[in-house]
Enzyme design. Structure first.
Site, mmCIF file in Angstrom:
data_model
loop_
_atom_site.group_PDB
_atom_site.id
_atom_site.type_symbol
_atom_site.label_atom_id
_atom_site.label_comp_id
_atom_site.label_asym_id
_atom_site.label_seq_id
_atom_site.Cartn_x
_atom_site.Cartn_y
_atom_site.Cartn_z
ATOM 1 N NE ARG A 4 51.775 -64.137 20.908
ATOM 2 C CZ ARG A 4 50.546 -64.532 20.665
ATOM 3 N NH1 ARG A 4 49.796 -65.026 21.643
ATOM 4 N NH2 ARG A 4 50.000 -64.450 19.484
ATOM 5 C CD GLN A 29 54.042 -66.139 16.808
ATOM 6 O OE1 GLN A 29 54.397 -66.839 15.857
ATOM 7 N NE2 GLN A 29 54.431 -64.886 16.927
ATOM 8 C CG ASP A 71 49.430 -57.479 15.447
ATOM 9 O OD1 ASP A 71 49.202 -58.581 14.927
ATOM 10 O OD2 ASP A 71 49.988 -57.333 16.550
HETATM 11 O O1 MRU Z 1 53.967 -61.433 17.033
HETATM 12 P P1 MRU Z 1 52.689 -61.749 17.768
HETATM 13 O O2 MRU Z 1 52.656 -63.127 18.320
HETATM 14 O O3 MRU Z 1 52.363 -60.690 18.799
HETATM 15 O O4 MRU Z 1 51.575 -61.660 16.644
HETATM 16 C C1 MRU Z 1 50.239 -61.897 16.984
HETATM 17 C C2 MRU Z 1 49.333 -61.796 15.831
HETATM 18 O O5 MRU Z 1 49.736 -61.588 14.711
HETATM 19 C C3 MRU Z 1 47.864 -61.886 16.114
HETATM 20 O O6 MRU Z 1 47.179 -62.431 15.023
HETATM 21 C C4 MRU Z 1 47.312 -60.475 16.399
HETATM 22 O O7 MRU Z 1 48.086 -59.809 17.340
HETATM 23 C C5 MRU Z 1 45.907 -60.526 16.855
HETATM 24 S S1 MRU Z 1 45.791 -61.160 18.487
HETATM 25 C C6 MRU Z 1 44.161 -61.201 18.944
#
Ligand code: MRU
Length: 367
Positions: free
Chosen positions: A53, A205, A246
């Site tokens: 992820r 996370q 993202d």
């Molecule tokens: O749902 P996830 O764990 O994929 O979300 C990750 C995030 O929100 C991060 O902050 C984003 O992807 C940037 S990663 C360098």
């Protein structure tokens, strides 16, 4: 970055030269388990079920997913099917579409019999490019941490406090991370940086991944409940916030893990700088308004009703935290309007969260 002294990336080619290996992030922080991806279906599952992820790593895995697909069948039809399967795994991170488009562009140029080799080569390049980009983001962002440290020290502080949300560290990328890269660079340069780590419900996370990697690297940090940031900011305990993203629109709106917006509001109210670190593949130049135009992923309510952790006997268990019968909602991301963002940290430098700021760093996108 290193795990127990061993340089490690989040995705790599297996010793046989064709399968792809990843760290299964659903097993962290308590277990370090690698998983082998042998097919398009394996890659799609790894992204959807969040074994991998983080926007850049989702893109890198999708690139290798296309290589695994091309290994099985590199006809136009098979590659279009593979593109569509991978594209629907997670809707919000634009790096996924960016990487798939890069792969199609690379494969479209070569005859069918050479596509498999071309796909592996481009996927490897995408990974290497990600590492170089994130290292540059680290250098550019570390300058902001150094400036914050110098002003904190002038006020008599003995450390500089950075608050981050979710995981935008090396586990979210191929290496280095985005929001955490400046922290690693500052720490390695001897700046006494301390990180407030938002736990980041529902999937935690922050608590499970950001804390894990800061712990591996020896960066001082404290895990806090998601609701603590505003209180800490009111009491002068946060010098700056740095988060990942993202998708950033051409206007500078920032889509990131749910809860980011609330931190930006608290930062604005308390005059705490709120920075966003992003590699250029995270900019969606086709979108202007983040709130109305970015699709927000909604995930299984079980991620909200249940939590997983280590029991006293060391076993990993999942427990229900809500009453039987209570419905739950699980939006994965929110949008922080550009007006709440102090600056965008990119591989080309730091700019204002505005069309002018972004175009100043990426003039080739003008017109
Ligand atoms: O749902 P996830 O764990 O994929 O979300 C990750 C995030 O929100 C991060 O902050 C984003 O992807 C940037 S990663 C360098």
């Amino acid at each position: 970055m290193k795990i127990n002294g061993t340089p490690t990336r989040t995705i790599w080619l297996a010793a046989d030269g064709w399968a792809v290996e990843i760290i299964d992030q659903t097993r962290l922080p308590h277990e370090l388990v690698n998983v082998r991806l042998e097919s398009l279906a394996d890659a799609a599952h790894a992204i959807k079920a969040m074994l991998v992820r983080g926007a850049p790593l989702i893109g890198a895995t999708a690139a290798y997913g296309m290589a695994l697909a091309a290994r099985a069948n590199s006809s136009d039809l098979a590659l279009t099917v593979a593109y569509n399967i991978l594209h629907t795994t997670r809707p919000t991170a634009i790096n996924l579409k960016w990487a798939l488009d890069q792969m199609i562009a690379a494969l479209g140029k070569v005859p069918e019999e050479h596509r498999m080799a071309a796909a592996y080569a481009r996927a490897a390049e995408i990974c290497d490019e990600d590492v170089a980009i994130n290292s540059a983001i680290g250098d550019n962002g570390a300058a902001l941490i150094r400036a914050a440290w110098e002003s904190a020290r002038a006020r008599g502080a003995d450390r500089v406090n950075v608050l981050t949300h979710c995981n935008a560290g090396w586990l979210a990328t191929v290496d280095w991370g985005t929001a955490i890269a400046p922290i690693y660079k500052a720490h390695d340069a001897g700046i006494p940086v301390h990180v407030w780590v938002d736990e980041t419900r529902p999937r935690n996370q922050g608590a499970s991944l950001t804390a894990r990697e800061l712990n591996w690297h020896g960066v001082p940090h404290t895990v806090i409940a998601d609701n603590s940031g505003g209180h800490l900011m009111q009491h002068g305990m946060v010098d700056l916030c740095i988060v990942g993203t993202d998708r950033v629109t051409r206007n500078g709106d920032v889509c990131n893990k749910i809860g980011t917006y609330l931190k930006a509001l608290a930062a604005k109210d308390n005059a705490v700088p709120f920075h966003v670190a992003l590699p250029s593949p995270t900019i969606d130049w086709s979108v202007a308004d983040g709130i109305t135009e970015i699709p927000i992923e909604e995930r299984d309510a079980a991620e909200q009703t249940h939590m997983t952790g280590k029991a006293a006997d060391g076993s990993i268990v999942s427990v229900q935290v809500t009453p039987d019968g209570s419905p739950a909602g699980n939006w994965g991301f929110d949008v922080t309007p550009a007006r709440l963002v102090s600056g965008l940290i990119t591989e080309r430098g730091v700019c204002a969260a505005s069309p002018e700021g972004l175009l100043g760093l990426f003039p080739e996108r003008n017109g």
